[in-house]
Design a protein around this motif. Structure first.
Motif, PDB file in Angstrom:
ATOM      1  N   GLY A  33      11.993  -1.021  10.971  1.00  0.00           N
ATOM      2  CA  GLY A  33      11.174  -2.164  11.361  1.00  0.00           C
ATOM      3  C   GLY A  33      11.720  -3.478  10.833  1.00  0.00           C
ATOM      4  N   ASN A  34      12.027  -3.526   9.544  1.00  0.00           N
ATOM      5  CA  ASN A  34      12.580  -4.754   8.945  1.00  0.00           C
ATOM      6  C   ASN A  34      13.916  -5.129   9.574  1.00  0.00           C
ATOM      7  OD1 ASN A  34      10.450  -5.007   7.168  1.00  0.00           O
ATOM      8  ND2 ASN A  34      11.549  -4.172   5.424  1.00  0.00           N
ATOM      9  N   LEU A  35      14.758  -4.141   9.766  1.00  0.00           N
ATOM     10  CA  LEU A  35      16.081  -4.391  10.323  1.00  0.00           C
ATOM     11  C   LEU A  35      15.983  -4.865  11.772  1.00  0.00           C
ATOM     12  CD1 LEU A  35      19.121  -4.394   9.919  1.00  0.00           C
ATOM     13  CD2 LEU A  35      19.120  -1.940  10.424  1.00  0.00           C
ATOM     14  N   ALA A  36      15.135  -4.212  12.548  1.00  0.00           N
ATOM     15  CA  ALA A  36      14.956  -4.598  13.950  1.00  0.00           C
ATOM     16  C   ALA A  36      14.477  -6.050  14.037  1.00  0.00           C
ATOM     17  CB  ALA A  36      13.967  -3.661  14.637  1.00  0.00           C
ATOM     18  N   LYS A  37      13.528  -6.400  13.193  1.00  0.00           N
ATOM     19  CA  LYS A  37      13.015  -7.776  13.180  1.00  0.00           C
ATOM     20  C   LYS A  37      14.105  -8.760  12.761  1.00  0.00           C
ATOM     21  CE  LYS A  37       9.296 -10.555  11.227  1.00  0.00           C
ATOM     22  NZ  LYS A  37       8.153 -10.575  10.310  1.00  0.00           N
ATOM     23  N   HIS A  38      14.885  -8.387  11.763  1.00  0.00           N
ATOM     24  CA  HIS A  38      15.933  -9.262  11.227  1.00  0.00           C
ATOM     25  C   HIS A  38      16.994  -9.604  12.268  1.00  0.00           C
ATOM     26  CE1 HIS A  38      18.295 -11.053   7.966  1.00  0.00           C
ATOM     27  NE2 HIS A  38      19.361 -10.378   8.389  1.00  0.00           N
ATOM     28  N   ILE A  39      17.334  -8.631  13.126  1.00  0.00           N
ATOM     29  CA  ILE A  39      18.399  -8.876  14.097  1.00  0.00           C
ATOM     30  C   ILE A  39      17.896  -9.061  15.523  1.00  0.00           C
ATOM     31  CG2 ILE A  39      20.185  -7.744  12.739  1.00  0.00           C
ATOM     32  CD1 ILE A  39      19.914  -5.303  14.501  1.00  0.00           C
TER      33      ILE A  39
END
Length: 138
Positions: A33-39
């Motif tokens: 979730g964090n990674l998807a949001k970040h990129i």
């Protein structure tokens, strides 16, 4: 660009973004979730490249190890063996850990503490990187 090259480029982009996150929040901060949001990518898009968070973490450890070796270990190999090489290695390491883009300094060291009491492939990958580092220091 071929599909394979594009896929590798996307994986590299994902791993670099995960590297940025792990430097700030540790491995526990590198969630899909964090990674998807970040990129700006969907979680399912991430799953197309990494089938699990464990696989992502293992690939991230390899990525960090590769960057570390290219920026810390490899340049020191050009210095005379013995104390001069050790001093160059430690100097490169301190420079690497304090670079402005590092944000959190030494993510692999943090990972050792984060996973020291957990069994599994992520811990095993961290230990492999630790062995590489100790072997170089020896």
């Amino acid at each position: 660009m071929t599909v394979r090259n594009n896929e590798q480029g996307t994986r590299s982009h994902i791993l670099q973004a995960a590297f940025e996150i792990v430097c700030i929040y540790g491995f526990s901060g590198v969630t899909l979730g964090n990674l998807a949001k970040h990129i700006g990518m969907s979680k399912s898009g991430l799953f197309a490249h990494f089938k699990s968070i464990e696989q992502l973490h293992r690939e991230l450890i390899k990525h960090i190890g590769t960057v570390f070796r290219s920026e810390v270990v490899s340049p020191a190999l050009n210095v005379a063996e013995g104390l001069p090489r050790l001093e160059a290695t430690i100097s490169n390491w301190l420079t690497w850990a304090s670079r402005p883009t590092a944000l959190g300094g030494a993510p692999l060291l943090a990972g050792f503490f984060e996973f020291d009491d957990r069994e599994g492939s992520v811990r095993d990958s961290l230990l492999e990187e630790g062995v590489r580092w100790c072997t170089h220091l020896r």
